[in-house]
Write a protein that holds these residues in place. Structure first.
Motif, short mmCIF file in Angstrom:
data_model
loop_
_atom_site.label_atom_id
_atom_site.label_comp_id
_atom_site.label_asym_id
_atom_site.label_seq_id
_atom_site.Cartn_x
_atom_site.Cartn_y
_atom_site.Cartn_z
N VAL A 1 0.85 -1.19 0.00
CA VAL A 1 0.00 0.00 0.00
C VAL A 1 0.88 1.24 0.00
O VAL A 1 1.74 1.40 0.88
CB VAL A 1 -0.93 0.02 1.23
CG1 VAL A 1 -1.79 1.28 1.21
CG2 VAL A 1 -1.82 -1.20 1.23
N ASP A 2 0.69 2.09 -0.98
CA ASP A 2 1.41 3.35 -1.04
C ASP A 2 0.64 4.42 -0.28
O ASP A 2 -0.60 4.44 -0.32
CB ASP A 2 1.59 3.79 -2.48
CG ASP A 2 2.38 2.78 -3.29
OD1 ASP A 2 3.32 2.20 -2.74
OD2 ASP A 2 2.03 2.57 -4.47
N PRO A 3 1.32 5.33 0.42
CA PRO A 3 0.61 6.45 1.07
C PRO A 3 -0.19 7.25 0.04
O PRO A 3 0.30 7.56 -1.04
CB PRO A 3 1.75 7.28 1.66
CG PRO A 3 2.89 6.31 1.82
CD PRO A 3 2.76 5.35 0.68
N GLY A 4 -1.43 7.55 0.40
CA GLY A 4 -2.28 8.31 -0.50
C GLY A 4 -2.96 7.48 -1.57
O GLY A 4 -3.63 8.04 -2.45
N ALA A 5 -2.78 6.14 -1.55
CA ALA A 5 -3.40 5.29 -2.57
C ALA A 5 -4.92 5.36 -2.45
O ALA A 5 -5.48 5.66 -1.39
CB ALA A 5 -2.91 3.85 -2.42
N SER A 6 -5.59 5.07 -3.56
CA SER A 6 -7.05 5.08 -3.58
C SER A 6 -7.53 4.06 -4.60
O SER A 6 -6.76 3.54 -5.40
CB SER A 6 -7.58 6.48 -3.93
OG SER A 6 -7.13 6.87 -5.21
N GLY A 7 -8.82 3.80 -4.57
CA GLY A 7 -9.39 2.84 -5.51
C GLY A 7 -10.85 2.62 -5.23
O GLY A 7 -11.53 3.48 -4.66
N THR A 8 -11.35 1.44 -5.60
CA THR A 8 -12.77 1.15 -5.45
C THR A 8 -12.97 -0.20 -4.78
O THR A 8 -12.07 -1.05 -4.76
CB THR A 8 -13.48 1.13 -6.82
OG1 THR A 8 -12.81 0.21 -7.70
CG2 THR A 8 -13.49 2.52 -7.44
N LEU A 9 -14.16 -0.39 -4.25
CA LEU A 9 -14.59 -1.66 -3.71
C LEU A 9 -15.23 -2.44 -4.86
O LEU A 9 -16.18 -1.95 -5.49
CB LEU A 9 -15.60 -1.42 -2.59
CG LEU A 9 -15.99 -2.58 -1.69
CD1 LEU A 9 -14.79 -3.08 -0.90
CD2 LEU A 9 -17.12 -2.16 -0.74
N GLN A 10 -14.72 -3.62 -5.17
CA GLN A 10 -15.16 -4.35 -6.36
C GLN A 10 -15.61 -5.76 -6.02
O GLN A 10 -15.13 -6.36 -5.06
CB GLN A 10 -14.04 -4.41 -7.41
CG GLN A 10 -13.62 -3.07 -7.96
CD GLN A 10 -12.68 -3.18 -9.14
OE1 GLN A 10 -12.42 -4.28 -9.65
NE2 GLN A 10 -12.17 -2.05 -9.60
N LEU A 11 -16.53 -6.25 -6.84
CA LEU A 11 -16.94 -7.64 -6.79
C LEU A 11 -16.16 -8.39 -7.86
O LEU A 11 -16.23 -8.02 -9.04
CB LEU A 11 -18.45 -7.76 -7.05
CG LEU A 11 -19.20 -8.82 -6.22
CD1 LEU A 11 -19.11 -8.44 -4.74
CD2 LEU A 11 -20.66 -8.90 -6.63
N VAL A 12 -15.43 -9.42 -7.47
CA VAL A 12 -14.58 -10.18 -8.39
C VAL A 12 -15.18 -11.57 -8.55
O VAL A 12 -15.36 -12.30 -7.56
CB VAL A 12 -13.14 -10.27 -7.88
CG1 VAL A 12 -12.28 -11.05 -8.85
CG2 VAL A 12 -12.56 -8.87 -7.66
N LEU A 13 -15.49 -11.96 -9.79
CA LEU A 13 -16.09 -13.25 -10.09
C LEU A 13 -15.19 -14.00 -11.06
O LEU A 13 -14.70 -13.42 -12.03
CB LEU A 13 -17.48 -13.07 -10.71
CG LEU A 13 -18.49 -12.19 -9.95
CD1 LEU A 13 -19.74 -12.01 -10.77
CD2 LEU A 13 -18.82 -12.80 -8.60
N ARG A 14 -14.98 -15.28 -10.80
CA ARG A 14 -14.25 -16.14 -11.74
C ARG A 14 -15.27 -17.06 -12.41
O ARG A 14 -15.90 -17.90 -11.76
CB ARG A 14 -13.17 -16.95 -11.03
CG ARG A 14 -12.34 -17.81 -12.00
CD ARG A 14 -11.20 -18.50 -11.27
NE ARG A 14 -10.21 -17.54 -10.82
CZ ARG A 14 -9.24 -17.04 -11.58
NH1 ARG A 14 -9.13 -17.41 -12.86
NH2 ARG A 14 -8.39 -16.18 -11.09
#
Length: 924
Positions: free
Chosen positions: A473-486
């Motif tokens: 994890v980099d300081p200031g990192a960001s992103g989204t909450l995702q649903l991952v399906l295989r």
């Protein structure tokens, strides 16, 4: 002109700055001064700057007389004779604009509001255009800066260069009825032009529309004149959407009456299309955030207006928006919201999709029993064939995962949600998890999901977060909450969606000392940002200052030490590859890497990457850019193979040799051949001399490249001539009958490649609405920066800019639309149709110059407007293109310029890397 001389008795231009119409601001004084400063910095000096400030009755308001006095004193301190302050007794926007019009002394007049910023050449560019054409109006682009810092052009359709006798020649201009970014002839407006409606909402639109209809000429230029800061609500209560809807409908009715009196049927139709496509979605989208009572009031206001329009114009709308309009007309609030989630949230699907009479339809409850509107049946409104939803590949399917609730209990994260399983993904999934995913696509940690099949499918996460083994994890990192399906061995990853007003806002502990803040993101996603990154809170607070600087210094010193250490070590048989600055595994480097892996597996390969390593093959070692491993690998490698520019901070030692390949073949002039255009600063010219000096060997795919491009670059080293590994791979891929299937492209539609040096040509949603059922669009930019497709385009568009399968997409394309992209010549070898987007090409030619005259060479028509592009593509799809008769000769000529793409190209280049020998300049 000199800044010391006083203006003449009559200024060329009066810039009127008004301080109403943008809502109350706590920083009114700063906004006013910022706008005034941008006016004072104009390259046209002979102008008047007229500031019209309204007086608010409430003494505590932001625009009360105290602010006027403060602004007046600060303006007086500037000591600029061109400035004039006029105080008005009301803050009504129409009244202030009228006062500015009456007070203006210039031959021409411009309007802007406090907070706007004029581009430096705005007044001069517009003045030159109208004086050259003799028009009454000059029209330029307005740039909008939204709350996320993203810039976009305001209603850019119709803003390509041209001198018009009337607006009927370009009805698309009716989409832009804001007064900003325009220049009006002062005497004509005073004698014949319209005035500003006072006491009514949106008064500037009456003025601009009346000016369009009565002007003796309109001069349009594609330059940006004004930057306007958009003020969207930061919360659901910031704007009164009900009042705003009623005011907007009132203004539209008023201007429609004006248009009916003075316009033509084509102008009326264009106006309806503009309202339905540009304005209505804003208010329907607001229904996702407001409560039911407010949403119902918004729907009632717009339903009454929409029923007065010719709804046949809805055929031009994107499918999701057309569905939302239908539910608006029949009064189904939840139907509107469902369709707008698709339109606003990146084309997510939360309704069943059915095949009906060979078409794909949105199978809501109204499909069979819904009423017709203006003779248009429910099936017409609910048609989504252009989105090609049925049969979409697993990784491109876009289910709508709705987050209902989220909370933490200790280290356990509990989340529940639902999914309308249109694609049967959850029913077929072998694995399902909720994941924390960074913006660049890296998964940090995840939680297994419990799935309960039904309509809709319910899912729940209830466990501590499980970290990926190599996650950092980099300081200031960001992103989204995702649903991952295989599913069937392929991954489907989609952000979890939630309306901003109902999005969870809370800290979430991920373990390893990492804490993120969960909240609303873009496109309705649930987003996160790092709050604490593996350190104690005291250290974290310190790291934002001293610790961050110390860590950066130590990192740089470690990299420098690694480079020197690698130089002292024995040389290794290593080849370092890089493509698209580390964003993809493609191009000439990929072709060479594949050949070397087969013929010389003993030679170690290193591939550098920026944010994702899964695209790098097993035979190569993946190293992340900016790390110690990356620095060691490049410093100790015998060869660097790149189609871009390794960082200048990485020293190239005597034993390092650099084979410079190319990303396509340049058409825009480079190096010493580039024009000395004012818009191109010397430091921005490509590539810089220090980079060329580092090259040891240059791959030249054609004689054109050797004769024209190489001398312009100033390269004097050895060439690997007449070699195009990438081009040979494209020709080989074009013969693969199963290529489309592997790339997940629709087998029953023609593939159109939009390859551009800048933004894609034309109106993408308009293209999709017109030909989306017959053609699939691939978008590629020379910039190498990939973007998500327009939400309204959904499954009819794919951005392949940084794709690893780029050569496959190039081989699959049945036609190309380009403005001079570097990929044009590689595609020309296929001898397929190429259409030239002239506005982009002329901009490229004006700024940089071009080696080739593409209008005389491309095997296809030159199109100048989005409408012409749509017509050309439609005729081509119908098999009657009506193009010039010498297209075969043009295709052959362009293919000769591109040069041969021999199957042995990759092996010849690989042999150079193995032996280090080149037999003469221009051949190997």
């Amino acid at each position: 002109m000199s800044g010391e001389s006083a203006p003449v008795s009559r200024p060329d231009v009066t810039i009127v700055v008004v301080t109403a119409g943008r809502g109350q601001r706590a920083t009114l004084e700063e906004d006013v001064l910022r706008t005034v400063d941008s006016a004072r910095m104009q390259t046209l000096y002979n102008l008047e700057i007229l500031l019209v400030m309204g007086r608010e009755a409430d003494p505590d308001s932001a625009s009360a007389s105290g602010s006027q006095g403060l602004v007046g004193r600060r303006l007086a301190a500037l000591d600029d004779q061109r400035l004039r302050l006029v105080q008005h007794e009301t803050t009504d926007l129409g009244a202030l604009l009228s006062r500015g019009l009456a007070e203006a002394a210039g031959t021409w007049i411009m309007f802007c509001q406090s907070g706007d910023r004029l581009r430096r050449h705005a007044a001069k560019s517009l003045l030159l255009a109208v004086e050259h054409s003799g028009a009454d109006i000059g029209c330029a682009l307005t740039e909008v800066l939204d709350a996320d810092g993203i810039r976009r052009h305001w209603r850019a359709q119709g803003h390509h260069r041209g001198d018009l006798d009337s607006v009927a020649e370009r009805p698309e201009l009716l989409a832009d009825v804001q007064v900003a970014g325009k220049l009006f002839r002062r005497d004509w407006v005073a004698e014949h032009g319209p005035g500003f409606a006072e006491g009514l909402p949106f008064p500037e639109e009456d003025f601009v529309l009346g000016a369009y209809l009565s002007a003796r000429g309109i001069s349009v230029i594609p330059q940006r004149a004004c930057v306007r800061e958009e003020m969207p609500p930061s919360g659901p209560g910031d704007w009164d959407w009900v009042r705003l809807s009623r005011d907007r409908v009132q203004a539209l009715v008023r201007t429609d009456v004006q248009l009916d009196r003075g316009g033509t049927s084509s102008l009326v139709s264009e106006r309806i299309r503009s309202v339905l496509a540009d304005e209505l979605p804003v208010y329907l989208g607001a229904m996702l955030e407001v409560d039911d009572a407010s949403a119902q009031a918004i729907a009632q206001a717009w339903q009454a207006y929409a029923l007065t329009c010719d709804l046949a114009q809805a055929a031009c709308l994107a499918p999701a928006l057309r569905i939302a309009l239908y539910h608006l007309l029949i009064g189904d609030l939840e139907g509107i919201r469902s369709a707008m989630r698709c339109d606003r949230w990146s084309a997510v699907i939360e309704a069943p999709i059915r095949n009906q009479d060979g078409r794909q339809v949105w199978a809501c409850e109204h499909l069979r029993t819904g009423p017709s509107v203006q003779g248009l049946e429910a099936a017409w409104w609910l048609d989504v064939t252009a989105m090609a939803i049925i049969g979409a590949p697993v990784d491109e399917s876009r289910p709508c995962h709705l987050l209902l609730d989220a909370r933490t209990v200790g280290r356990t994260f509990i989340a529940t949600g639902t999914t309308e399983d249109t694609f049967s993904l959850l029913a077929r999934a072998s694995h399902a998890s909720l994941a924390i995913v960074c913006e660049e696509g890296r998964t940090l940690c995840s939680i297994p999901l419990q799935v309960v099949l039904g309509e809709p499918v319910a899912w729940k996460a209830d466990a501590p977060w499980i970290w990926e083994s190599d996650a950092v994890v980099d300081p200031g990192a960001s992103g989204t909450l995702q649903l991952v399906l295989r599913v069937d061995g392929r991954l489907n990853r989609m952000p979890v969606r939630t309306p901003a007003s109902r999005a969870p806002r809370m800290p979430v502990r991920l373990g390893r000392g990492v804490v993120v803040s969960l909240g609303p993101g873009r496109d309705g996603s649930a987003a996160w940002t790092v709050v604490r990154s593996g350190w104690g809170w005291r250290t974290w607070r310190l790291s934002s200052g001293v610790m961050a600087g110390l860590a950066s210094l130590l990192h740089r010193q470690a990299l420098m030490l690694a480079s020197r250490l690698a130089t002292a070590l024995p040389a290794r048989s290593v080849i370092a590859f890089e493509a698209f600055e580390g964003r993809a595994f493609t191009g000439h480097p990929r072709a060479l890497s594949e050949v070397l892996s087969q013929e010389r597996p003993d030679i170690r390969q290193v591939w550098s990457y920026v944010d994702r390593a899964e695209h790098i093959p097993a035979w190569a070692r993946a190293v992340r850019q900016g790390t110690l491993r990356h620095r060691l690998a490049l410093s100790s490698a015998r060869w660097w193979v790149s189609d871009g520019t390794p960082p200048q901070v990485i020293r190239k030692h005597a034993r390092n040799r650099w084979l410079q390949t190319w990303r396509g073949q340049p058409i825009a002039c480079l190096g010493s051949a580039e024009l000395d255009a004012p818009m191109t600063r010397r430091v921005e010219r490509r590539p810089p001399a220090w980079q060329v000096r580092r090259w040891d060997l240059l791959l030249s795919p054609s004689q054109y490249f050797s004769d024209d491009v190489v001398p312009a670059l100033g390269f004097t080293g050895d060439l690997v001539g007449q070699a195009s590994p990438f081009g040979a791979a494209v020709l080989a891929a074009a013969d693969d009958p199963r290529l489309r299937e592997r790339l997940g492209l629709p087998p029953d539609r023609r593939i159109v490649l939009l390859a551009t040096s800048g933004e894609p040509p034309g109106d993408i949603p308009g293209l999709v609405a017109t030909i989306g059922s017959r053609a699939f669009l691939l978008v590629a930019r020379d910039s190498g920066i990939s973007r998500a497709p327009d939400p309204s385009c959904g499954f009819a568009v794919r951005d392949v800019t940084a794709s690893d399968d780029w050569l496959g997409y190039l081989a699959c394309a049945d036609a190309m639309v380009t403005d001079g992209s570097v990929w044009t010549l590689d595609y020309a070898r296929l001898c397929r149709p190429i259409m030239l987007w002239e506005p982009g090409y002329q901009s490229l030619r004006r700024v940089h110059g071009t080696f080739l005259s593409l209008p005389d060479l491309v095997p296809g028509p030159t199109v100048r407007t989005p409408a012409e592009l749509i017509v050309a593509l439609e005729r081509w799809l119908e098999g009657e293109p009506n193009w010039p008769s010498d297209l075969p000769q043009r295709a052959a000529s362009l293919a000769r310029i591109a040069g041969p793409a021999e199957p042995s190209s990759a092996r010849r280049c690989a042999q150079v890397l193995i032996t280090g020998r080149v037999d003469g300049r221009g051949s190997s």
